[in-house]
Design a protein around this motif. Structure first.
Motif, short mmCIF file in Angstrom:
data_model
loop_
_atom_site.label_atom_id
_atom_site.label_comp_id
_atom_site.label_asym_id
_atom_site.label_seq_id
_atom_site.Cartn_x
_atom_site.Cartn_y
_atom_site.Cartn_z
N UNK A 117 0.81 -1.21 0.00
CA UNK A 117 0.00 0.00 0.00
C UNK A 117 0.84 1.25 0.00
N UNK A 118 0.17 2.37 -0.09
CA UNK A 118 0.83 3.66 0.01
C UNK A 118 1.14 3.92 1.48
N UNK A 119 2.32 4.42 1.72
CA UNK A 119 2.75 4.69 3.10
C UNK A 119 3.24 6.12 3.22
N UNK A 120 3.02 6.67 4.40
CA UNK A 120 3.66 7.92 4.79
C UNK A 120 4.96 7.51 5.47
N UNK A 121 6.07 7.93 4.91
CA UNK A 121 7.39 7.47 5.36
C UNK A 121 8.19 8.64 5.92
N UNK A 122 8.83 8.41 7.04
CA UNK A 122 9.76 9.38 7.62
C UNK A 122 11.07 8.65 7.87
N UNK A 123 12.17 9.27 7.46
CA UNK A 123 13.50 8.71 7.68
C UNK A 123 14.35 9.81 8.30
N UNK A 124 15.00 9.48 9.42
CA UNK A 124 15.88 10.43 10.08
C UNK A 124 17.31 10.07 9.74
N UNK A 125 18.10 11.08 9.39
CA UNK A 125 19.49 10.91 8.96
C UNK A 125 20.40 11.83 9.76
N UNK A 126 21.62 11.39 9.97
CA UNK A 126 22.67 12.25 10.52
C UNK A 126 23.94 11.96 9.74
N UNK A 127 24.48 12.98 9.13
CA UNK A 127 25.72 12.85 8.36
C UNK A 127 25.64 11.72 7.33
N UNK A 128 24.50 11.59 6.67
CA UNK A 128 24.34 10.59 5.62
C UNK A 128 24.13 9.18 6.11
N UNK A 129 23.86 9.01 7.41
CA UNK A 129 23.60 7.69 7.98
C UNK A 129 22.16 7.64 8.46
N UNK A 130 21.45 6.58 8.08
CA UNK A 130 20.06 6.42 8.51
C UNK A 130 20.03 6.11 9.99
N UNK A 131 19.26 6.90 10.75
CA UNK A 131 19.08 6.68 12.18
C UNK A 131 17.82 5.89 12.47
N UNK A 132 16.75 6.22 11.77
CA UNK A 132 15.46 5.59 12.07
C UNK A 132 14.52 5.73 10.89
N UNK A 133 13.55 4.84 10.89
CA UNK A 133 12.49 4.81 9.87
C UNK A 133 11.16 4.68 10.58
N UNK A 134 10.19 5.44 10.14
CA UNK A 134 8.81 5.27 10.58
C UNK A 134 7.96 5.26 9.33
N UNK A 135 7.01 4.34 9.29
CA UNK A 135 6.06 4.36 8.17
C UNK A 135 4.69 3.93 8.65
N UNK A 136 3.68 4.48 8.00
CA UNK A 136 2.30 4.13 8.27
C UNK A 136 1.64 3.83 6.95
N UNK A 137 1.13 2.60 6.80
CA UNK A 137 0.40 2.24 5.58
C UNK A 137 -0.98 2.84 5.63
N UNK A 138 -1.48 3.25 4.46
CA UNK A 138 -2.83 3.81 4.43
C UNK A 138 -3.88 2.70 4.58
N UNK A 139 -5.11 3.11 4.74
CA UNK A 139 -6.19 2.15 5.00
C UNK A 139 -6.47 1.20 3.84
N UNK A 140 -6.00 1.53 2.66
CA UNK A 140 -6.27 0.67 1.51
C UNK A 140 -5.21 -0.41 1.30
N UNK A 141 -4.24 -0.51 2.22
CA UNK A 141 -3.20 -1.55 2.09
C UNK A 141 -3.85 -2.93 2.03
N UNK A 142 -3.33 -3.75 1.16
CA UNK A 142 -3.90 -5.07 0.96
C UNK A 142 -2.81 -6.12 0.90
N UNK A 143 -3.19 -7.36 1.09
CA UNK A 143 -2.26 -8.47 0.93
C UNK A 143 -2.02 -8.65 -0.56
N UNK A 144 -0.77 -8.74 -0.94
CA UNK A 144 -0.46 -8.90 -2.36
C UNK A 144 1.00 -8.73 -2.62
#
Length: 145
Positions: A117-144
């Motif tokens: 599904x479509x997700x709202x994605x947030x990625x936190x970075x410091x000096x080009x290194x990924x610190x964290x990821x958060x994502x929330x799938x929308x209500x229309x997410x389906x198995x597939x």
């Protein structure tokens, strides 16, 4: 690097999956407003691969923004296997530069189903290194996938 070790762009810290909210958190940011921490937020297609217990094993982010693509190592091999008991590579992020997909392998296991599904994605970075990821799938997410 969160949790230590791994390649540039890898997050090996805690993974939290809230199935009721279709919300995934990987890593710990702590003070998200700290100097030198950058937030990259975008909306896009996401695949979450789950095991038979409903735990998230892997995430695919499609058509990621260039600002994320430049910090994730390029894949030097074909896409990882969905079914893997190998712990090597857990926590790794890889970029398929041809498609603009980021493959995030969180842990080994046997794939049972995939949420797409479509997700709202947030990625936190410091000096080009990924610190964290958060994502929330929308209500229309389906198995597939």
């Amino acid at each position: 690097m969160v949790g230590g070790g791994g390649a540039r762009g890898a997050v090996t810290a805690p993974v939290r999956w809230d199935a009721a909210r279709s919300s995934l958190s990987v890593g710990e940011v702590g003070d998200e407003q700290a100097d030198g921490v950058d937030l990259l937020a975008f909306s896009g297609l996401a695949w979450l691969t789950l095991d038979s217990d409903g735990g998230v094993m892997a995430v695919d982010l499609h058509d990621v923004p260039d600002a994320l693509a430049v910090v994730v190592p390029r894949a030097a091999r074909p896409r990882y296997s969905w079914n893997s008991t190998e712990s090597e590579g857990a926590g790794s992020w890889l970029l398929d530069a041809d498609s603009g997909w980021v493959w995030i392998r969180l842990r080994p296991g046997m794939a049972h189903r995939r949420l797409v599904g479509t997700a709202q994605v947030s990625v936190w970075l410091r000096d080009g290194v990924v610190l964290a990821l958060r994502l929330v799938l929308d209500d229309s997410a389906a198995t597939g996938g």
